[in-house]
Write a protein that holds these residues in place. Sequence first.
Motif, short mmCIF file in Angstrom:
data_model
loop_
_atom_site.label_atom_id
_atom_site.label_comp_id
_atom_site.label_asym_id
_atom_site.label_seq_id
_atom_site.Cartn_x
_atom_site.Cartn_y
_atom_site.Cartn_z
N SER A 133 0.72 -1.05 -0.02
CA SER A 133 -0.04 0.01 -0.10
C SER A 133 1.09 1.16 -0.05
CB SER A 133 -0.85 0.15 1.17
OG SER A 133 -1.68 -0.89 1.15
N ARG A 155 -2.54 5.78 4.29
CA ARG A 155 -2.48 4.66 3.88
C ARG A 155 -3.68 4.18 3.54
NH1 ARG A 155 0.67 -0.46 6.12
NH2 ARG A 155 2.47 0.79 5.89
N ARG A 156 -3.88 3.57 2.12
CA ARG A 156 -4.97 3.25 1.67
C ARG A 156 -5.68 1.75 2.30
NH1 ARG A 156 -8.09 3.86 -2.92
NH2 ARG A 156 -6.42 4.80 -4.00
N THR A 165 -8.49 -1.37 2.93
CA THR A 165 -9.52 -2.20 1.96
C THR A 165 -10.90 -1.77 2.66
OG1 THR A 165 -9.59 -4.21 3.60
CG2 THR A 165 -7.93 -4.26 1.86
N ASP A 166 -12.03 -2.31 1.95
CA ASP A 166 -13.37 -2.16 2.33
C ASP A 166 -13.44 -2.91 3.80
OD1 ASP A 166 -13.78 -0.78 0.28
OD2 ASP A 166 -14.82 -2.50 -0.80
N THR A 193 -5.16 -3.18 6.10
CA THR A 193 -4.11 -2.70 4.77
C THR A 193 -4.32 -3.99 3.83
OG1 THR A 193 -2.32 -3.93 5.80
CG2 THR A 193 -2.24 -1.71 6.29
N GLU A 194 -3.82 -3.67 2.56
CA GLU A 194 -4.06 -4.78 1.63
C GLU A 194 -3.12 -5.89 1.96
OE1 GLU A 194 -3.02 -2.47 -1.94
OE2 GLU A 194 -4.99 -1.78 -2.10
#
Length: 85
Positions: A9, A40-41, A43-44, A48-49
């Motif tokens: 991410s 930081r992005r 997920t739904d 974190t990814e």
Amino acid sequence: MPGKAAKMSKIIEKAIKAGDLPPQLRGDIEDDASVLVSVRRLTDNGFTEEFEDGVLKAEEETEGKPFRPAGDVIKELKVIAADES
């Protein structure tokens, strides 16, 4: 996710003035103080990814394998701990 390369991410960090933050994030920091903000992005699901990919991989690796009851695992850990002391 076989064959999928692990991706990171992207973390964005920026120095800003605390007064530019919403009050619930700023807390008692003075408005003119410099602060470092990291973004930081997620997920739904709110993870974190990397974490979510790890959980999915673990699920794939254990799919169809028998589940060990927690009591059995605890007994085994107690035996290991007793051997180490």
